[in-house]
Write an enzyme that holds these catalytic residues in place. Structure first.
Site, short mmCIF file in Angstrom:
data_model
loop_
_atom_site.label_atom_id
_atom_site.label_comp_id
_atom_site.label_asym_id
_atom_site.label_seq_id
_atom_site.Cartn_x
_atom_site.Cartn_y
_atom_site.Cartn_z
CG LEU A 172 -11.11 63.67 57.67
CD1 LEU A 172 -11.01 64.90 58.54
CD2 LEU A 172 -11.94 62.64 58.38
CB SER A 173 -14.14 62.58 51.72
OG SER A 173 -14.44 62.19 50.44
CB SER A 174 -9.99 67.07 51.24
OG SER A 174 -8.97 66.23 50.80
CB SER A 193 -4.93 75.41 45.41
OG SER A 193 -4.64 74.90 46.69
CD GLU A 233 -11.71 60.77 43.78
OE1 GLU A 233 -12.28 61.82 44.13
OE2 GLU A 233 -10.72 60.30 44.36
CD GLU A 260 -14.59 53.23 55.76
OE1 GLU A 260 -15.05 53.84 54.77
OE2 GLU A 260 -14.63 53.68 56.91
CG HIS A 261 -12.54 49.42 51.44
ND1 HIS A 261 -11.90 49.81 50.29
CD2 HIS A 261 -11.83 49.94 52.47
CE1 HIS A 261 -10.82 50.51 50.63
NE2 HIS A 261 -10.76 50.62 51.94
CG ASP A 317 -15.97 59.55 49.94
OD1 ASP A 317 -16.54 58.89 50.83
OD2 ASP A 317 -14.78 59.37 49.63
CE1 TYR A 346 -11.45 53.04 47.93
CE2 TYR A 346 -11.66 52.80 45.55
CZ TYR A 346 -12.22 53.05 46.79
OH TYR A 346 -13.56 53.29 46.88
C1 GLA Z 1 -12.70 56.22 49.88
C2 GLA Z 1 -13.61 56.19 48.66
C3 GLA Z 1 -15.02 55.75 49.03
C4 GLA Z 1 -15.02 54.48 49.85
C5 GLA Z 1 -13.99 54.54 50.97
C6 GLA Z 1 -13.82 53.22 51.69
O1 GLA Z 1 -13.12 57.22 50.75
O2 GLA Z 1 -13.66 57.45 48.05
O3 GLA Z 1 -15.79 55.60 47.87
O4 GLA Z 1 -14.80 53.35 49.04
O5 GLA Z 1 -12.72 54.96 50.53
O6 GLA Z 1 -15.00 52.87 52.31
#
Ligand code: GLA
Length: 391
Positions: free
Chosen positions: A121-123, A65, A156, A31-32, A168, A218
């Site tokens: 969850l990266s929508s 949407s 993004e 993560e990160h 993601d 972030y």
């Molecule tokens: C978000 C970002 C990713 C990643 C994570 C943390 O999901 O979109 O690129 O940095 O945070 O791991």
């Protein structure tokens, strides 16, 4: 859901759309690390955004949407950020495709799905990469998948304004059923790692805390990592990112660091090493050891990277005491959203009960559980493959 979005498209926009399923993702560990040119281990899941998209003969872009029940429209030559926010994820992709020189025309899109928003969850990547995939198909742009990943990622970064890493969007387009994807975020080389233990499930516990702080914090984390690199570059010209730094080297220069920046760097360096070791655990089918590293990852994210919150910490704390939970940690950018847990199938109910009761008692809130299956990345809906768009 496919039928629903198709029907909404017919009703709101008219015509026959091309249908795409674009999944959310989990990240087992790492993560990160992506924006530090490190390693990640994500997978695409069975929660998705469905997009219905059709080309137009003018340069109008009409968007709907389903989840927000809102419409937005603009023309290709007047793209600007929208107050509604959700159109930015689509407009950013259009902007990148135009900058890339793609021969786009206007289009209609309706979309919606079951990926919980702002839950880690990266929508957002699902919308970006899903639209990039759809436009590439309907306009016969012939852009290769890796370039689509990069365009969706830049959408993004530049249009939405979150300086996220590439994880993601990458897994969204390259994810594979029953496989985790070990990605080297520097070289973009990747490897599929099997994850097929039917007795152990990936369970997400959603705090339902929306990550309001996430995008500001972030970008701050990213800046702090860059500051750390600058400190070390004075000594070692070859260092380009934290990926190039060993724990030893970092420790040797400790007194030159602002203490916060030091802790951020320490976390990233340790997490990178953990991902590599965790992949070895998987190869040996040692999920207990893998799970232990998930707990370690959470400790680093909580104490050194400081992107957790008390709700997430509580979930991981509970998980660490429940028999049958092999590993748990917060997932994604942090400050809310979900924990990811590896749980023995036979213990899921018990785990769910304890988390639910404790959460209610301590925070007066309800938790949402999702048991995830690993599915393939973004693709046309099966019946679409025979349609003329593919020809
Ligand atoms: C978000 C970002 C990713 C990643 C994570 C943390 O999901 O979109 O690129 O940095 O945070 O791991």
């Amino acid at each position: 859901m496919i039928q629903k979005i198709r029907a909404i498209f017919h009703e709101r926009l008219g015509g026959e759309p091309f249908m795409v399923r674009s999944p959310g993702r989990v990240n087992l560990i790492g993560e990160h690390t992506d924006y530090n040119e490190g390693f990640v281990l994500p997978a695409t899941i069975d929660k998705s955004i469905i997009l219905a998209v059709a080309p137009r003969n003018d340069d109008l872009c009409r968007m709907y949407s389903a989840d927000f029940d809102q419409s937005f429209e603009t023309t290709l030559d007047s793209l600007g950020r929208s107050e509604l926010k959700w159109p930015d994820y689509l407009l950013g992709v259009v902007d990148q495709l135009l900058k890339y020189g793609a021969a786009l025309r206007g289009f209609d899109v309706a979309f919606g799905g079951n990926i919980p928003i702002a839950s880690g969850l990266s929508s957002s990547a699902a919308i970006e990469a899903g639209l990039a995939f759809a436009l590439n198909t309907i306009f016969h742009l012939q852009i290769d998948t890796l370039t689509l990943v990069k365009l969706a990622h830049m959408a993004e970064n530049e249009f939405v304004g979150v300086r996220c890493g590439i994880m993601d969007q990458f897994v969204n387009l390259f994810g594979k059923e029953h496989r985790l994807l070990r990605l080297d975020c520097r070289s973009l080389e990747f490897e599929y790692v099997p994850f097929e233990r039917s007795d152990i499930r990936i369970v997400l516990c959603d705090t339902q805390v929306k990550r309001e702080l996430a995008s500001t914090e972030y970008n701050i984390r990213r800046q702090q990592c860059e500051t750390g690199v600058t400190v070390l570059q004075k000594h070692y010209g070859s260092i380009h990112s934290l990926r190039d730094v060993s724990l030893d080297t970092l420790q040797r220069h400790r007194e030159e660091f602002d203490p916060t920046v030091y802790r951020r760097c320490e976390y990233v360096i340790c997490e990178n090493a953990r991902v590599l070791e965790a992949c070895n655990d998987l190869r040996r089918a040692d999920l207990s050891e893998f799970g232990r590293k998930m707990f370690e990852s959470h400790t680093g994210l909580r104490d050194n990277y400081e992107v957790s919150c008390s709700e997430l910490d509580l979930f991981v704390e509970i998980a660490s005491h429940v028999p049958g939970v092999l590993g748990a940690r917060m997932m994604g950018a942090g400050f809310g959203g979900c924990t990811i847990n590896l749980v023995e199938e036979s213990r899921i109910q018990e785990f769910g009960r304890i988390v639910t009761e404790t959460y209610r008692k301590q925070f007066g809130k309800d938790v949402a559980f999702y048991i995830m299956n690993i599915k393939s990345g973004t693709a046309a809906e099966r019946q679409e493959k025979v349609r003329s768009y593919q020809m």
